[in-house]
Design a protein around this motif. Structure first.
Motif, PDB file in Angstrom:
ATOM      1  N   ASP A  39      39.849  45.735  30.455  1.00  0.00           N
ATOM      2  CA  ASP A  39      38.672  44.888  30.298  1.00  0.00           C
ATOM      3  C   ASP A  39      38.453  44.122  31.605  1.00  0.00           C
ATOM      4  OD1 ASP A  39      36.679  43.113  29.620  1.00  0.00           O
ATOM      5  OD2 ASP A  39      37.748  42.226  27.934  1.00  0.00           O
ATOM      6  N   PRO A  40      37.488  44.567  32.426  1.00  0.00           N
ATOM      7  CA  PRO A  40      37.257  43.892  33.706  1.00  0.00           C
ATOM      8  C   PRO A  40      36.909  42.416  33.552  1.00  0.00           C
ATOM      9  CG  PRO A  40      36.051  45.971  33.607  1.00  0.00           C
ATOM     10  CD  PRO A  40      36.616  45.722  32.256  1.00  0.00           C
ATOM     11  N   CYS A  41      36.182  42.052  32.502  1.00  0.00           N
ATOM     12  CA  CYS A  41      35.818  40.639  32.319  1.00  0.00           C
ATOM     13  C   CYS A  41      37.044  39.790  32.003  1.00  0.00           C
ATOM     14  CB  CYS A  41      34.768  40.501  31.221  1.00  0.00           C
ATOM     15  SG  CYS A  41      33.135  41.058  31.741  1.00  0.00           S
ATOM     16  N   ALA A  42      37.961  40.319  31.209  1.00  0.00           N
ATOM     17  CA  ALA A  42      39.195  39.581  30.910  1.00  0.00           C
ATOM     18  C   ALA A  42      40.002  39.373  32.190  1.00  0.00           C
ATOM     19  CB  ALA A  42      40.022  40.327  29.873  1.00  0.00           C
ATOM     20  N   LEU A  43      40.019  40.380  33.044  1.00  0.00           N
ATOM     21  CA  LEU A  43      40.706  40.251  34.332  1.00  0.00           C
ATOM     22  C   LEU A  43      40.071  39.143  35.169  1.00  0.00           C
ATOM     23  CD1 LEU A  43      42.775  41.428  36.420  1.00  0.00           C
ATOM     24  CD2 LEU A  43      40.875  42.822  37.229  1.00  0.00           C
ATOM     25  N   ARG A  45      38.289  36.578  34.080  1.00  0.00           N
ATOM     26  CA  ARG A  45      38.563  35.266  33.455  1.00  0.00           C
ATOM     27  C   ARG A  45      39.975  34.796  33.772  1.00  0.00           C
ATOM     28  NH1 ARG A  45      35.602  37.630  29.298  1.00  0.00           N
ATOM     29  NH2 ARG A  45      37.497  38.286  28.231  1.00  0.00           N
ATOM     30  N   ALA A  46      40.948  35.698  33.662  1.00  0.00           N
ATOM     31  CA  ALA A  46      42.336  35.327  33.947  1.00  0.00           C
ATOM     32  C   ALA A  46      42.507  34.936  35.412  1.00  0.00           C
ATOM     33  CB  ALA A  46      43.271  36.488  33.592  1.00  0.00           C
ATOM     34  N   ALA A  47      41.897  35.704  36.311  1.00  0.00           N
ATOM     35  CA  ALA A  47      42.003  35.388  37.745  1.00  0.00           C
ATOM     36  C   ALA A  47      41.340  34.046  38.042  1.00  0.00           C
ATOM     37  CB  ALA A  47      41.366  36.496  38.571  1.00  0.00           C
ATOM     38  N   SER A  49      40.935  31.495  35.961  1.00  0.00           N
ATOM     39  CA  SER A  49      41.720  30.387  35.401  1.00  0.00           C
ATOM     40  C   SER A  49      42.956  30.074  36.245  1.00  0.00           C
ATOM     41  CB  SER A  49      42.137  30.702  33.962  1.00  0.00           C
ATOM     42  OG  SER A  49      43.109  31.717  33.939  1.00  0.00           O
ATOM     43  N   ARG A  50      43.430  31.052  37.005  1.00  0.00           N
ATOM     44  CA  ARG A  50      44.595  30.840  37.872  1.00  0.00           C
ATOM     45  C   ARG A  50      44.198  30.535  39.313  1.00  0.00           C
ATOM     46  NH1 ARG A  50      45.973  34.906  34.237  1.00  0.00           N
ATOM     47  NH2 ARG A  50      47.902  34.508  33.112  1.00  0.00           N
ATOM     48  N   GLY A  51      42.900  30.427  39.569  1.00  0.00           N
ATOM     49  CA  GLY A  51      42.443  30.154  40.926  1.00  0.00           C
ATOM     50  C   GLY A  51      42.598  31.360  41.851  1.00  0.00           C
ATOM     51  N   ARG A  52      42.630  32.545  41.304  1.00  0.00           N
ATOM     52  CA  ARG A  52      42.863  33.764  42.083  1.00  0.00           C
ATOM     53  C   ARG A  52      41.653  34.694  42.116  1.00  0.00           C
ATOM     54  NH1 ARG A  52      46.894  31.798  44.586  1.00  0.00           N
ATOM     55  NH2 ARG A  52      48.924  31.880  43.613  1.00  0.00           N
ATOM     56  N   LEU A  53      40.511  34.216  41.692  1.00  0.00           N
ATOM     57  CA  LEU A  53      39.332  35.077  41.655  1.00  0.00           C
ATOM     58  C   LEU A  53      38.983  35.666  43.013  1.00  0.00           C
ATOM     59  CD1 LEU A  53      37.250  36.244  39.733  1.00  0.00           C
ATOM     60  CD2 LEU A  53      35.823  34.254  40.159  1.00  0.00           C
ATOM     61  N   PRO A  54      39.003  34.891  44.101  1.00  0.00           N
ATOM     62  CA  PRO A  54      38.700  35.499  45.408  1.00  0.00           C
ATOM     63  C   PRO A  54      39.690  36.602  45.810  1.00  0.00           C
ATOM     64  CG  PRO A  54      38.504  33.121  45.543  1.00  0.00           C
ATOM     65  CD  PRO A  54      39.129  33.424  44.211  1.00  0.00           C
ATOM     66  N   LEU A  55      40.902  36.554  45.280  1.00  0.00           N
ATOM     67  CA  LEU A  55      41.878  37.594  45.589  1.00  0.00           C
ATOM     68  C   LEU A  55      41.700  38.827  44.701  1.00  0.00           C
ATOM     69  CD1 LEU A  55      45.039  35.345  45.894  1.00  0.00           C
ATOM     70  CD2 LEU A  55      43.651  36.296  47.742  1.00  0.00           C
ATOM     71  N   CYS A  56      41.199  38.622  43.500  1.00  0.00           N
ATOM     72  CA  CYS A  56      41.044  39.702  42.531  1.00  0.00           C
ATOM     73  C   CYS A  56      39.782  40.534  42.771  1.00  0.00           C
ATOM     74  CB  CYS A  56      40.987  39.077  41.133  1.00  0.00           C
ATOM     75  SG  CYS A  56      40.434  40.159  39.832  1.00  0.00           S
ATOM     76  N   LEU A  57      38.721  39.894  43.205  1.00  0.00           N
ATOM     77  CA  LEU A  57      37.433  40.581  43.286  1.00  0.00           C
ATOM     78  C   LEU A  57      37.391  41.782  44.228  1.00  0.00           C
ATOM     79  CD1 LEU A  57      34.820  37.744  42.888  1.00  0.00           C
ATOM     80  CD2 LEU A  57      35.494  39.493  41.258  1.00  0.00           C
ATOM     81  N   PRO A  58      38.002  41.744  45.399  1.00  0.00           N
ATOM     82  CA  PRO A  58      37.953  42.955  46.234  1.00  0.00           C
ATOM     83  C   PRO A  58      38.546  44.183  45.532  1.00  0.00           C
ATOM     84  CG  PRO A  58      38.653  41.096  47.550  1.00  0.00           C
ATOM     85  CD  PRO A  58      38.625  40.624  46.115  1.00  0.00           C
ATOM     86  N   TRP A  59      39.665  43.993  44.839  1.00  0.00           N
ATOM     87  CA  TRP A  59      40.262  45.104  44.107  1.00  0.00           C
ATOM     88  C   TRP A  59      39.331  45.577  42.999  1.00  0.00           C
ATOM     89  CZ3 TRP A  59      41.368  45.882  39.012  1.00  0.00           C
ATOM     90  CH2 TRP A  59      42.103  47.030  38.731  1.00  0.00           C
ATOM     91  N   LEU A  60      38.788  44.629  42.240  1.00  0.00           N
ATOM     92  CA  LEU A  60      37.908  44.984  41.128  1.00  0.00           C
ATOM     93  C   LEU A  60      36.645  45.687  41.620  1.00  0.00           C
ATOM     94  CD1 LEU A  60      37.496  44.883  38.090  1.00  0.00           C
ATOM     95  CD2 LEU A  60      36.390  42.662  38.405  1.00  0.00           C
ATOM     96  N   LEU A  61      36.090  45.231  42.721  1.00  0.00           N
ATOM     97  CA  LEU A  61      34.896  45.878  43.263  1.00  0.00           C
ATOM     98  C   LEU A  61      35.192  47.316  43.687  1.00  0.00           C
ATOM     99  CD1 LEU A  61      33.358  42.919  45.243  1.00  0.00           C
ATOM    100  CD2 LEU A  61      32.491  43.944  43.139  1.00  0.00           C
ATOM    101  N   CYS A  62      36.354  47.550  44.271  1.00  0.00           N
ATOM    102  CA  CYS A  62      36.736  48.934  44.622  1.00  0.00           C
ATOM    103  C   CYS A  62      36.905  49.778  43.366  1.00  0.00           C
ATOM    104  CB  CYS A  62      38.028  48.940  45.428  1.00  0.00           C
ATOM    105  SG  CYS A  62      37.802  48.375  47.113  1.00  0.00           S
ATOM    106  N   TYR A  63      37.452  49.186  42.330  1.00  0.00           N
ATOM    107  CA  TYR A  63      37.643  49.899  41.065  1.00  0.00           C
ATOM    108  C   TYR A  63      36.296  50.278  40.441  1.00  0.00           C
ATOM    109  CZ  TYR A  63      39.065  50.807  36.255  1.00  0.00           C
ATOM    110  OH  TYR A  63      39.256  51.380  35.029  1.00  0.00           O
TER     111      TYR A  63
END
Length: 103
Positions: A39-43, A45-47, A49-63
């Motif tokens: 679930d990309p949206c759950a990922l 939300r979790a990122a 809430s942990r302050g890691r969204l800027p780190l998660c988005l490049p991976w998710l965008l490639c996915y």
């Protein structure tokens, strides 16, 4: 004696044209989605809430990048929601890392 191969059946077209074909394929693909799968949206939300969204988005965008070429997958609920969330995030303050002045 050799038997000539039978012709392959003609592709089944929906009466609504190409858009109807995509909609029919989406309905079929939704039946194949695993319950509790990725679930990309759950990922996101979790990122967030942990302050890691800027780190998660490049991976998710490639996915999610192959969705550009796949209208059926792009229309599936998990990916449709993820793309809507990414559009909402574009230019959002949620992506800005807090700037800490250095001493």
């Amino acid at each position: 004696a050799l038997v000539p191969p039978s012709p392959s059946p003609a592709p089944r077209l929906c009466s609504a044209g190409p858009l109807g074909e995509v909609r029919a394929a989406v309905r079929e693909a939704e039946l194949l989605l695993p319950r509790g799968g990725f679930d990309p949206c759950a990922l996101m939300r979790a990122a967030h809430s942990r302050g890691r969204l800027p780190l998660c988005l490049p991976w998710l965008l490639c996915y999610l990048r192959p969705l550009q070429e796949d209208p059926v997958s792009r229309a599936l609920p998990p990916y449709r929601a993820a793309l809507a969330a990414l559009r909402a995030l574009a230019g959002s303050a949620a992506l800005l890392a807090p700037l800490q002045p250095r001493d």
